[in-house]
Enzyme design. Structure first.
Site, PDB file in Angstrom:
ATOM      1  N   HIS A 158       0.819  -1.223   0.000  1.00  0.00           N
ATOM      2  CA  HIS A 158       0.000   0.000   0.000  1.00  0.00           C
ATOM      3  C   HIS A 158       0.851   1.271   0.000  1.00  0.00           C
ATOM      4  O   HIS A 158       0.304   2.368  -0.051  1.00  0.00           O
ATOM      5  CB  HIS A 158      -0.938   0.028   1.203  1.00  0.00           C
ATOM      6  CG  HIS A 158      -1.936  -1.092   1.231  1.00  0.00           C
ATOM      7  ND1 HIS A 158      -2.748  -1.382   0.153  1.00  0.00           N
ATOM      8  CD2 HIS A 158      -2.246  -1.998   2.203  1.00  0.00           C
ATOM      9  CE1 HIS A 158      -3.514  -2.425   0.473  1.00  0.00           C
ATOM     10  NE2 HIS A 158      -3.226  -2.819   1.681  1.00  0.00           N
ATOM     11  N   ASP A 193      -2.805 -10.575  -2.217  1.00  0.00           N
ATOM     12  CA  ASP A 193      -3.328 -10.088  -0.932  1.00  0.00           C
ATOM     13  C   ASP A 193      -4.822  -9.763  -1.106  1.00  0.00           C
ATOM     14  O   ASP A 193      -5.274  -9.434  -2.207  1.00  0.00           O
ATOM     15  CB  ASP A 193      -2.546  -8.826  -0.561  1.00  0.00           C
ATOM     16  CG  ASP A 193      -2.841  -8.317   0.834  1.00  0.00           C
ATOM     17  OD1 ASP A 193      -1.997  -8.525   1.725  1.00  0.00           O
ATOM     18  OD2 ASP A 193      -3.901  -7.687   1.037  1.00  0.00           O
ATOM     19  N   HIS A 195      -6.315  -7.233  -0.226  1.00  0.00           N
ATOM     20  CA  HIS A 195      -6.457  -5.816  -0.562  1.00  0.00           C
ATOM     21  C   HIS A 195      -5.745  -5.508  -1.879  1.00  0.00           C
ATOM     22  O   HIS A 195      -4.691  -6.081  -2.169  1.00  0.00           O
ATOM     23  CB  HIS A 195      -5.836  -4.946   0.534  1.00  0.00           C
ATOM     24  CG  HIS A 195      -6.427  -5.168   1.893  1.00  0.00           C
ATOM     25  ND1 HIS A 195      -5.843  -6.011   2.824  1.00  0.00           N
ATOM     26  CD2 HIS A 195      -7.552  -4.675   2.461  1.00  0.00           C
ATOM     27  CE1 HIS A 195      -6.593  -6.008   3.932  1.00  0.00           C
ATOM     28  NE2 HIS A 195      -7.635  -5.225   3.734  1.00  0.00           N
ATOM     29  N   ASP A 282      -4.294 -12.661   3.781  1.00  0.00           N
ATOM     30  CA  ASP A 282      -5.507 -12.157   4.421  1.00  0.00           C
ATOM     31  C   ASP A 282      -6.768 -12.411   3.593  1.00  0.00           C
ATOM     32  O   ASP A 282      -7.863 -11.997   3.982  1.00  0.00           O
ATOM     33  CB  ASP A 282      -5.372 -10.674   4.795  1.00  0.00           C
ATOM     34  CG  ASP A 282      -4.725  -9.836   3.717  1.00  0.00           C
ATOM     35  OD1 ASP A 282      -4.495 -10.357   2.604  1.00  0.00           O
ATOM     36  OD2 ASP A 282      -4.437  -8.653   3.986  1.00  0.00           O
TER      37      ASP A 282
HETATM   38 ZN    ZN Z   1      -4.001  -6.991   2.912  1.00  0.00          ZN
END
Ligand code: ZN
Length: 341
Positions: A158, A193, A195, A282
């Site tokens: 990120h 991931d 995200h 995750d």
């Molecule tokens: Zn993540």
């Protein structure tokens, strides 16, 4: 498989995380690495300590202003009257236009995309060694290892060239990818991931030489909210070299593997000669951040499909939080990957 790991991650132990208006303990805790290590040991893998690659690899991805901010933020913050133990931004620049402030409160807002990146006394040191770990895994692959895994903490995907966000400070995955690119590798980054890999996408968005592909929970209802949509395909020379595959929340193994086939076909068409995987765990059905519903055996199936590309591969740890099965999940992924070598 060689696993690059440094205990120096322990110096980063963020205490704060704002969730639905409540200040909670950060989900990105040192214990994550302990659980991952338990899975690594159970799988019989070999630990390697990272070398110090100096400031060059991170400077190839991040701006000088941002790196100076990260290195000095905690000490500058402590010099403020009545300052908290952690640097947390409480202002943000408007989009479109912002001057670069001199003071540390303004700089924290300038360089932090959200409040998920509290900077403590040991944050910089941990982030630097996470980046060294990713580069070390890339170097092992450049020297002929078929696959290597960097157990990085804090995670990185990120983080933009000049911004922290979502528990991430230095973009370990992008730093490894750029390091390989400068050694004439044709690199594809595959982000699994839960995200969207918004920082990695942002870093390479205008470049055709690095392909970025991300599978993730639909950002319409999930972090990072503002990016990660299918319409984002790159810009300028980079147009067509970013692929986002947002998935409905709750997507399980079979639906995920179908989307993964699309991702792998794009990587084959790009003719990558080296793969960097942003390996978040995750997407697990029991992860505290709950977005998708991958099972423990599902991670082995995902890894087998990725290994089927038959590319030299750098695995870089991203997210994956304190579920009891976190160690089982990394073991499942690594065992699945090795079963297809
Ligand atoms: Zn993540």
């Amino acid at each position: 498989m060689k696993v690059v790991y440094s205990e120096k991650h322990q110096s980063h132990d963020p205490q704060t995380f704002l969730v639905r208006g409540r200040m909670t303990r950060s989900a990105e805790q040192p214990e994550r690495a302990d659980r991952l290590l338990a899975g690594i040991h159970a799988g019989g893998h070999t630990l390697v300590a990272p070398e110090d690659f100096g400031p060059g690899p991170r400077a190839a991805v991040h701006t000088p202003e941002y790196l100076e901010f990260l290195e000095t933020a905690w000490a500058r913050w402590q010099a403020l009257p009545d300052a908290s133990d952690e640097v947390i931004a409480n202002v943000r620049p408007m989009t479109g236009y912002a001057s670069y402030p001199t003071g540390i409160v303004g700089r924290a807002g300038y360089h932090m995309a959200d409040s998920g990146t509290p900077v403590g006394q040991g944050t910089w040191n941990a982030a630097v060694w996470a980046a060294h770990s990713a580069v070390h895994a890339a170097a092992l692959v450049a020297e002929g290892e078929r696959v290597a895994y960097a157990l990085c903490r804090p995670p990185g995907h990120h983080a933009y060239a000049d911004k922290a966000g979502g528990f991430c400070f230095l973009s370990n995955t992008a730093i490894a990818a750029e390091w390989l690119t400068r050694r004439r590798r044709r690199v594809a980054v595959l982000d699994v991931d839960v995200h969207h890999g918004n920082g990695t996408q942002g870093i390479f968005y205008r470049r055709p030489d690095v392909l970025t592909v991300s599978l993730h929970a639909d950002p319409a209802e999930f972090y990072p909210y503002f990016v990660g949509y299918a319409a984002e395909r790159g810009e300028g020379d980079g147009l067509g070299y970013n692929l986002n595959l947002p998935l409905a929340l709750g997507t399980a193994d079979d639906g995920y593997l179908q989307a993964l086939d699309i991702a792998l076909a794009r990587i084959r068409a790009f003719a990558a000669d080296t793969l960097v995987v942003a390996l978040g765990l995750d997407a697990y059905e029991g992860d505290p951040l709950k977005g998708l519903a991958i099972t423990t055996p599902g991670f082995a199936r995902i890894a087998q499909a990725i290994a089927g590309l038959k590319l030299p591969t750098v695995l870089v740890q991203e997210g994956g939080y304190l579920a009891p099965e976190l160690g089982d999940n990394i073991r499942s992924f690594l065992t699945g990957f090795e079963s297809r070598l």
